[in-house]
Design a protein around this motif. Structure first.
Motif, short mmCIF file in Angstrom:
data_model
loop_
_atom_site.label_atom_id
_atom_site.label_comp_id
_atom_site.label_asym_id
_atom_site.label_seq_id
_atom_site.Cartn_x
_atom_site.Cartn_y
_atom_site.Cartn_z
N ARG A 313 0.82 -1.20 0.00
CA ARG A 313 0.00 0.00 0.00
C ARG A 313 0.86 1.26 0.00
N ALA A 314 1.97 1.23 0.77
CA ALA A 314 2.86 2.39 0.82
C ALA A 314 3.46 2.69 -0.54
N TYR A 315 3.86 1.64 -1.27
CA TYR A 315 4.41 1.82 -2.62
C TYR A 315 3.35 2.39 -3.56
N GLU A 316 2.11 1.90 -3.46
CA GLU A 316 1.04 2.40 -4.32
C GLU A 316 0.78 3.88 -4.05
N GLU A 317 0.77 4.26 -2.76
CA GLU A 317 0.54 5.66 -2.40
C GLU A 317 1.69 6.53 -2.90
N TYR A 318 2.92 6.01 -2.82
CA TYR A 318 4.08 6.76 -3.30
C TYR A 318 4.00 6.98 -4.81
N ARG A 319 3.63 5.93 -5.55
CA ARG A 319 3.52 6.07 -7.02
C ARG A 319 2.42 7.05 -7.40
N ASP A 320 1.29 6.97 -6.66
CA ASP A 320 0.18 7.90 -6.95
C ASP A 320 0.62 9.34 -6.72
N LYS A 321 1.39 9.54 -5.65
CA LYS A 321 1.87 10.89 -5.33
C LYS A 321 2.83 11.38 -6.41
N GLN A 322 3.70 10.49 -6.92
CA GLN A 322 4.65 10.86 -7.96
C GLN A 322 3.92 11.27 -9.24
N LYS A 323 2.83 10.56 -9.55
CA LYS A 323 2.04 10.90 -10.73
C LYS A 323 1.42 12.28 -10.60
N ASP A 324 0.89 12.58 -9.39
CA ASP A 324 0.25 13.88 -9.16
C ASP A 324 1.25 15.02 -9.26
N ASP A 325 2.50 14.74 -8.80
CA ASP A 325 3.53 15.78 -8.85
C ASP A 325 4.03 15.99 -10.29
#
Length: 325
Positions: A313-325
């Motif tokens: 879940r932490a990796y998924e949240e990190y990837r989602d955040k990278q996409k938003d940035d």
């Protein structure tokens, strides 16, 4: 607004039900209390639940479901109990009996293999009903293991004549040519996880016997080229590391009476730069083709250590955040 306190009483038929339900030294009680705002007090053949009304009701319903399974002969491991608590927390406690009663396979050592989450149950149903199934999801969701269990079941019940397991041998930072040994020695480490699953499902001696007779074949994906595989159960593991050409080659190996399962995690592609994953591409190409099913598993279906689910879940949240940035 104050939370409404409540009490409930769970009545056991006898003290003999305590161990299969609550584990050694009642260790499952602490798991309940960590998951819900509920205290559990065992008194003889009764369990008293005290806490917030909503949680008390959910734990009471959960224990009734689990007791029904205990009375059918089920002894809950700690891991299974944790899975059941997760379902109850998500409001899916009513599915517990159908999950644990959906027996897929029993190993020679008596280990019962069954789906542990609703996502896994959908996957198992697809394995039963479709000739080609894609199981896509993160590590720990049982994609390969459940496919292997279905394959061993099909082999033992003479539904198929052969079991063929394959993986792409992607060079993860090392060049095969520089590794010691002959070609078999070079590719064997890539196939080791498949051996481990077969050892668990069949026992080492049975596996070696079948392998020696050619009934079970474990080989790198490149060995599939030019073959037609009849009456076989074929599993392609780590399919995110196939190229477009390799995926097409594999899918066109199927002969009469065969079934194929393709598993992979599209978030862990190890292909060299410039190579596109055949698994990602095939999701668009074959999605509407009849006779093929795609099952997508998520972190909710992770059945390894609790930390694995949190890591995914932490990796998924990190990837989602990278996409938003």
């Amino acid at each position: 607004m104050s939370k409404v306190p409540a009490e409930q009483k769970v009545v056991l038929q006898s003290l003999d039900e305590t161990f299969p339900l609550l584990g050694k030294f009642d260790e499952h009680i602490s798991l309940i209390e960590e998951s819900f705002a509920v205290r559990v007090f065992p008194r003889g053949d009764e369990l008293y639940l005290q806490g917030e009304k909503g949680d008390v009701e959910r734990v009471f319903s959960l224990l009734q479901e689990l007791l029904a399974l205990v009375r059918e002969g089920h002894i809950f491991t700690t891991a299974e109990f944790v899975y059941a608590l997760k379902l109850a927390r998500r409001g899916e406690g009513s599915q517990i009996r159908s999950l644990f009663n959906d027996l897929l396979f029993v190993t020679g050592r008596g280990k019962k293999i069954s789906p542990k989450t609703p996502g896994q149950k959908r996957y198992v149903e697809a394995l039963r009903n479709y000739d080609i199934v894609f199981g896509i999801g993160p590590a720990g969701t049982g994609k390969t293991y459940l496919a292997m269990a279905m394959a061993v079941y099909a082999l033992k019940n003479k539904i198929v004549q052969r079991l063929i397991l394959t993986r792409p041998a992607v060079e993860a930072g090392e060049h095969l040519g520089f590794l010691p040994g002959d070609l078999y020695d070079k590719v064997d480490p890539y196939l080791r996880p498949l051996y481990d699953a077969l050892y668990d499902l069949m026992g080492v001696d049975n596996f070696l016997k079948y392998k020696e007779k050619g009934i079970i074949e474990v080989a790198p994906l490149a060995y599939m080229r030019g073959r037609t595989l009849d009456d076989s159960f074929i599993i392609l593991d780590e399919a995110q590391n196939t190229t477009s050409e390799q995926m097409k080659m594999f899918l066109t190996r199927m002969g009469f009476g065969s079934r194929a399962v393709i598993t992979g995690d599209i978030t862990q592609v190890d292909l060299p730069r410039g190579k596109f994953s055949g698994l990602i591409e095939v999701m668009d190409i074959l999605r509407e083709v009849k006779g093929i099913d795609f099952v997508f598993l998520s972190d909710q279906d992770v059945v390894r250590h609790n930390l694995v689910q949190r890591i995914v879940r932490a990796y998924e949240e990190y990837r989602d955040k990278q996409k938003d940035d």
